[in-house]
Design a protein around this motif. Structure first.
Motif, PDB file in Angstrom:
ATOM      1  N   GLN A  49      17.225 -26.046  41.097  1.00 28.81           N
ATOM      2  CA  GLN A  49      17.456 -24.731  40.504  1.00 28.81           C
ATOM      3  C   GLN A  49      16.138 -24.130  40.066  1.00 28.81           C
ATOM      4  N   TYR A  50      15.910 -22.883  40.474  1.00 30.17           N
ATOM      5  CA  TYR A  50      14.643 -22.214  40.184  1.00 30.17           C
ATOM      6  C   TYR A  50      14.803 -21.075  39.183  1.00 30.17           C
ATOM      7  N   ALA A  51      15.856 -20.268  39.342  1.00 35.22           N
ATOM      8  CA  ALA A  51      16.007 -19.112  38.456  1.00 35.22           C
ATOM      9  C   ALA A  51      17.462 -18.678  38.416  1.00 35.22           C
ATOM     10  N   GLU A  65       3.344 -11.626  47.037  1.00 31.23           N
ATOM     11  CA  GLU A  65       3.067 -12.060  45.676  1.00 31.23           C
ATOM     12  C   GLU A  65       4.313 -12.341  44.862  1.00 31.23           C
ATOM     13  N   THR A  66       5.492 -12.082  45.419  1.00 30.79           N
ATOM     14  CA  THR A  66       6.698 -12.202  44.609  1.00 30.79           C
ATOM     15  C   THR A  66       7.924 -12.403  45.491  1.00 30.79           C
ATOM     16  N   ILE A  67       9.022 -12.733  44.844  1.00 37.99           N
ATOM     17  CA  ILE A  67      10.330 -12.776  45.495  1.00 37.99           C
ATOM     18  C   ILE A  67      11.116 -11.571  44.994  1.00 37.99           C
ATOM     19  N   TYR A  68      11.643 -10.777  45.905  1.00 32.15           N
ATOM     20  CA  TYR A  68      12.370  -9.570  45.522  1.00 32.15           C
ATOM     21  C   TYR A  68      13.878  -9.833  45.497  1.00 32.15           C
ATOM     22  N   VAL A  69      14.543  -9.262  44.505  1.00 33.78           N
ATOM     23  CA  VAL A  69      16.000  -9.122  44.484  1.00 33.78           C
ATOM     24  C   VAL A  69      16.293  -7.657  44.188  1.00 33.78           C
ATOM     25  N   PHE A  70      17.513  -7.199  44.496  1.00 35.99           N
ATOM     26  CA  PHE A  70      17.794  -5.770  44.493  1.00 35.99           C
ATOM     27  C   PHE A  70      19.117  -5.474  43.810  1.00 35.99           C
ATOM     28  N   GLY A  71      19.272  -4.226  43.373  1.00 32.10           N
ATOM     29  CA  GLY A  71      20.505  -3.779  42.761  1.00 32.10           C
ATOM     30  C   GLY A  71      20.425  -2.305  42.446  1.00 32.10           C
ATOM     31  N   ASP A  74      20.240  -0.805  35.989  1.00 32.95           N
ATOM     32  CA  ASP A  74      18.955  -0.972  35.306  1.00 32.95           C
ATOM     33  C   ASP A  74      18.868  -2.405  34.776  1.00 32.95           C
ATOM     34  N   LEU A  75      18.364  -3.316  35.609  1.00 32.13           N
ATOM     35  CA  LEU A  75      18.380  -4.739  35.272  1.00 32.13           C
ATOM     36  C   LEU A  75      16.982  -5.359  35.221  1.00 32.13           C
ATOM     37  N   ALA A  76      15.962  -4.548  35.320  1.00 27.83           N
ATOM     38  CA  ALA A  76      14.612  -5.101  35.402  1.00 27.83           C
ATOM     39  C   ALA A  76      14.284  -5.999  34.211  1.00 27.83           C
ATOM     40  N   ALA A  77      14.707  -5.599  33.027  1.00 33.32           N
ATOM     41  CA  ALA A  77      14.389  -6.386  31.836  1.00 33.32           C
ATOM     42  C   ALA A  77      15.132  -7.715  31.814  1.00 33.32           C
ATOM     43  N   SER A  78      16.194  -7.830  32.595  1.00 35.11           N
ATOM     44  CA  SER A  78      16.995  -9.056  32.603  1.00 35.11           C
ATOM     45  C   SER A  78      16.541 -10.051  33.664  1.00 35.11           C
ATOM     46  N   VAL A  79      15.658  -9.618  34.544  1.00 38.51           N
ATOM     47  CA  VAL A  79      15.129 -10.520  35.567  1.00 38.51           C
ATOM     48  C   VAL A  79      13.776 -11.009  35.082  1.00 38.51           C
ATOM     49  N   THR A  80      13.757 -12.207  34.540  1.00 36.34           N
ATOM     50  CA  THR A  80      12.567 -12.697  33.837  1.00 36.34           C
ATOM     51  C   THR A  80      11.923 -13.912  34.494  1.00 36.34           C
ATOM     52  N   ALA A  81      12.511 -14.430  35.560  1.00 36.53           N
ATOM     53  CA  ALA A  81      11.980 -15.644  36.182  1.00 36.53           C
ATOM     54  C   ALA A  81      10.608 -15.382  36.786  1.00 36.53           C
ATOM     55  N   LYS A  82       9.777 -16.412  36.772  1.00 34.98           N
ATOM     56  CA  LYS A  82       8.441 -16.317  37.337  1.00 34.98           C
ATOM     57  C   LYS A  82       8.522 -16.004  38.823  1.00 34.98           C
ATOM     58  N   ASN A  83       7.688 -15.093  39.268  1.00 37.34           N
ATOM     59  CA  ASN A  83       7.562 -14.714  40.678  1.00 37.34           C
ATOM     60  C   ASN A  83       8.818 -14.057  41.247  1.00 37.34           C
ATOM     61  N   VAL A  84       9.676 -13.532  40.389  1.00 40.99           N
ATOM     62  CA  VAL A  84      10.862 -12.824  40.855  1.00 40.99           C
ATOM     63  C   VAL A  84      10.789 -11.389  40.341  1.00 40.99           C
ATOM     64  N   THR A  85      10.898 -10.429  41.256  1.00 42.73           N
ATOM     65  CA  THR A  85      10.792  -9.012  40.917  1.00 42.73           C
ATOM     66  C   THR A  85      12.076  -8.293  41.304  1.00 42.73           C
ATOM     67  N   TYR A 606      13.895 -25.323  47.666  1.00 46.59           N
ATOM     68  CA  TYR A 606      14.021 -26.551  48.447  1.00 46.59           C
ATOM     69  C   TYR A 606      12.794 -27.438  48.222  1.00 46.59           C
ATOM     70  N   GLY A 607      13.044 -28.644  47.730  1.00 46.27           N
ATOM     71  CA  GLY A 607      11.962 -29.573  47.426  1.00 46.27           C
ATOM     72  C   GLY A 607      11.420 -29.461  46.024  1.00 46.27           C
ATOM     73  N   GLY A 608      11.979 -28.525  45.230  1.00 44.40           N
ATOM     74  CA  GLY A 608      11.504 -28.377  43.852  1.00 44.40           C
ATOM     75  C   GLY A 608      10.089 -27.827  43.791  1.00 44.40           C
ATOM     76  N   ARG A 609       9.581 -27.699  42.593  1.00 41.53           N
ATOM     77  CA  ARG A 609       8.251 -27.098  42.410  1.00 41.53           C
ATOM     78  C   ARG A 609       7.158 -27.958  43.020  1.00 41.53           C
ATOM     79  N   SER A 610       7.351 -29.273  43.032  1.00 44.72           N
ATOM     80  CA  SER A 610       6.343 -30.163  43.613  1.00 44.72           C
ATOM     81  C   SER A 610       6.391 -30.184  45.129  1.00 44.72           C
ATOM     82  N   GLY A 611       7.504 -29.760  45.698  1.00 38.50           N
ATOM     83  CA  GLY A 611       7.689 -29.862  47.135  1.00 38.50           C
ATOM     84  C   GLY A 611       8.132 -31.233  47.585  1.00 38.50           C
ATOM     85  N   GLN A 612       8.241 -32.183  46.669  1.00 41.64           N
ATOM     86  CA  GLN A 612       8.611 -33.562  47.001  1.00 41.64           C
ATOM     87  C   GLN A 612       9.757 -34.055  46.138  1.00 41.64           C
TER      88      GLN A 612
END
Length: 714
Positions: A49-51, A65-71, A74-85, A606-612
């Protein structure tokens, strides 16, 4: 002692043949693992689980530079995970996004095709709605009656009749069947209380009914005659004689003499009844001293009715003799006409503020799925796929190929007065090349051209920066796709896609670069076709795939399973396997050379943050039945050695005529050729085995050797 070495698993999962005829080294089941470039079997990594995302977001797209999600909210303030825009794509007040149909990057910025609850699909680039292209609404949310009609229209059943009345779908068949229901949002959340079913009539075969039967028993104490037998005043015997009793009264009688042996008397009575059957409508048979009496007519109405009798000496006939036992009629059953099972599915109103519901009705019989019908709350906005090629965005919908302006995907119409000029856009009907009026579902890159897919056909289209130079190069009949997000370029020469018959590849045939469809997925075709039979079309259309960047594996997510293709031509490895992540993947993307997937409102890495990172997902490996190169001979299986990492449980399946016959053999760890191994004694002609690993951490299965003594041929 003889031995059979399985030195690797480079063929992977192969279901083209039966379990009895598949070759050693192939696998019937390979779950939560894949095949390496060396032909060895290796456990998959964890889906960590990442976000967590707020409700109302859709899609997943990896950018530079980021992972995009859409809607649309007005949810920008609720999307707080690192590297998720979060990109808000809001066409107006009160209009809600229901789905991201496809998203790609152009110049590092997202180009998005999104559907909304007003029935309109809109194109967006870098947060702004594209100009020069618009679509009419496919319809506002359906009523419950319209949903029922859409479900009925989606069924494809041979022996089940489907009809509708208002918001009720009726399914009718002479053979019993089962119905299961589900209503869910596009994020996978289950919506309760929306669909319900009830069996209003059970299936019943035609039944001819049964005759009732009464018993008239003649005891050894009976003297005189059997004068008469009647049922409801109908005389069973011909009373063609007359006698006078002691009071001087004359009466009619059959005058059947009671012999010393009551069995003989019973036979005489039976013969007399049967001689009068045409008149009385009754027949009889004899068992010892019992006369069994039956009406020739079928039915239950006579049950409980007695047989009236007149017996005894000539001078004193009686209907209450102690020399007779009488059992009334019983066992009569009415005939029943065949009747079908009728099951009614009722569509109720959706919860308030739910826009993206998917209704599903699955029909099965004896454990096998017959069909799955689905309907969208908003009529399906089909097609709408896009790709980036030659500095343009190319998109398809209905029968049209749309092309954006050169270097400007926000514009789908030319404007010579702009600075710089907007040129190069186009819209052309390309379905005429494949029969006309075909809905186009997907578009992808194929060498220097576009591959454009309808459901059952495809075409190769050369496109130029000047659309006047676009040229049809080739059409391919009988192969296409419904799944735009499962069209993936594979290397420089292939395009993988999910067709109705399985995974296929467009590949250059020879130096002419003419394309042809190869059956790269044939080892799992039967498996995939059965899975797709049990899935609603909605899920098939939303299958998604990508190439895992570090290993080059093709990964296709369909339903609750990921189908994985490991291809290493130099090592002659072409192997399919499956992953079971424990959830349904709705979107996949690559970001920072890593695979991210989405299920519901959660992103997994997939593989978690370490990749392993590995989890305790169960790896399951099953072989076909192996005849050890002499199928007709008995063998005594004596043992098994493996080379592996981790601990593996071993179950033997020694009876090819009954796959349920199993014998747990034990656990093996590491390399067991020098011990400890395990020994067994199983006499059989063929043997299959199942190996399982549930340890957290990396596990591998490298090879295995069976030891056996050969016996006589059968």
């Amino acid at each position: 002692m003889s031995q059979l070495l399985i030195e690797g698993f480079k063929y992977g999962l192969d279901r083209r043949k039966s379990r009895f005829t598949s070759a050693p080294g192939t696998l019937i089941r390979l779950e939560n693992a894949h095949i390496t470039a060396g032909g060895e079997l290796e456990k998959r990594k964890a889906y960590a689980q990442y976000a967590d995302l707020p409700a109302g977001t859709h899609g997943l797209l990896g950018g530079g530079e980021t992972i995009y999600v859409f809607g649309s909210a007005d949810l920008a303030a609720s999307v707080t995970a690192k590297n998720v825009t979060y990109h808000r794509l809001n066409p107006g007040t009160g209009i809600n996004m229901t789905e991201v149909k496809q998203a790609v990057l152009f110049d590092g910025k997202p180009f998005v095709i999104a559907a909304y609850d007003d029935g309109i699909v809109r194109y967006w680039y870098d947060g702004a709605q594209c100009t020069g292209i618009s679509f009419t609404s496919t319809g506002t949310p359906r009523t419950t009656a319209q949903v029922a009609t859409a479900l009925a229209d989606d069924f494809k059943l041979d022996d089940i009749t489907v009809s509708t009345a208002s918001n009720v779908v009726s399914l009718e068949s002479t053979d019993a069947f089962d119905v299961s229901l589900r209503v869910r949002s596009s994020t996978g959340d289950t919506l309760t209380g929306v669909l319900s079913s009830a069996v209003t009539q059970q299936a019943a075969s035609a039944y001819g009914g049964a005759q009732a039967e009464a018993e008239f028993r003649i005891l050894g104490t009976l003297e005189g005659y059997v004068h008469g037998l009647s049922v409801n005043s109908t005389q069973l015997l011909v009373q063609d004689k007359t006698l006078t009793d002691d009071s001087g009264t004359t009466y009619a009688t059959a005058a059947i003499w009671c012999q010393d042996n009551p069995n003989f008397t019973a036979v005489a009575v039976t013969d007399a009844i049967n001689a009068n059957t045409a008149t009385s409508g009754y027949e009889a048979s004899t068992y010892l001293d019992i006369v069994k009496i039956r009406p020739t007519a079928i039915g239950s109405a006579i049950n409980g009715t007695p047989v009236d009798y007149l017996v005894g000496p000539r001078g004193a006939p009686t209907n209450a003799s102690s020399g007779v036992d009488m059992t009334p009629f019983a066992g009569g059953e009415d005939a029943v006409a065949a009747q079908p099972q009728i099951t009614e599915v009722t569509v109720s109103a959706l919860p308030v503020d739910t826009y993206d519901a998917v209704y599903e009705v699955q029909v099965s019989r004896d454990g096998g799925i017959l069909d799955t019908a689905s309907a969208l709350h908003i009529p399906n906005q089909q097609g709408h796929s896009c790709t980036v090629f030659k500095n343009k965005v190319h998109a398809v919908n209905d029968s049209i190929l749309y092309t954006s302006a050169l270097n400007d995907p926000s514009a789908f119409e030319d404007d010579d007065t702009a600075s710089p000029p907007v040129i190069g856009s186009d819209a052309k009907n390309v379905a005429d090349n494949i029969g006309g009026n075909s809905n186009l579902y997907a578009v992808g890159r194929y060498q220097d051209s576009l591959a454009i897919f309808a459901r059952n056909s495809s075409q190769i289209y050369f496109v130029d920066v000047d659309p006047q130079n676009d040229t049809l190069r080739q059409t391919l009949d009988y192969t296409g796709t419904l799944s735009p997000n499962a069209v993936v370029p594979y290397g420089d020469l292939d395009v993988f896609y999910l067709s109705g018959s399985g995974v296929r590849s467009l590949r250059a045939k020879d130096s002419s670069n003419a394309a042809y469809s190869t059956d790269v997925g044939s080892p799992i075709d039967d498996l995939l076709r059965q899975v797709m039979l049990g899935l609603p079309r909605y899920d098939i259309e939303r299958a998604c795939a990508l190439i895992e960047p570090t290993t080059g594996r093709f990964m296709l997510a369909l339903g609750d399973t990921v189908y994985v293709y490991s291809w290493y031509p130099a090592a002659d490895v072409q192997a399919w396997s499956t992953y079971k992540p424990g959830f349904v993947i709705t979107a996949m993307t690559v970001f920072d050379n890593r695979v991210y997937v989405r299920s519901g409102n959660t992103i997994y890495l997939y593989g978690g943050r370490s990749g392993q990172q590995y989890d305790a997902a169960k790896v399951v490996v099953e072989t076909p039945y192996m005849g050890f190169s002499d199928e007709g001979a008995w063998k005594m299986i004596n043992g098994l050695s493996i080379a592996a990492d981790g601990e593996w449980s071993v179950t033997l399946k020694p009876d090819p005529s009954n796959e349920a016959t199993e014998s747990y053999a034990g656990r093996l760890s590491g390399v067991t050729y020098n011990g400890p191994g395990f020994h067994t004694q199983h006499r059989t002609t063929h043997l299959a085995i199942r190996l399982e690993n549930e340890q957290a951490g990396r596990s591998r299965l490298l090879q295995m050797t069976f030891y056996f003594a050969k016996g006589q041929s059968r």
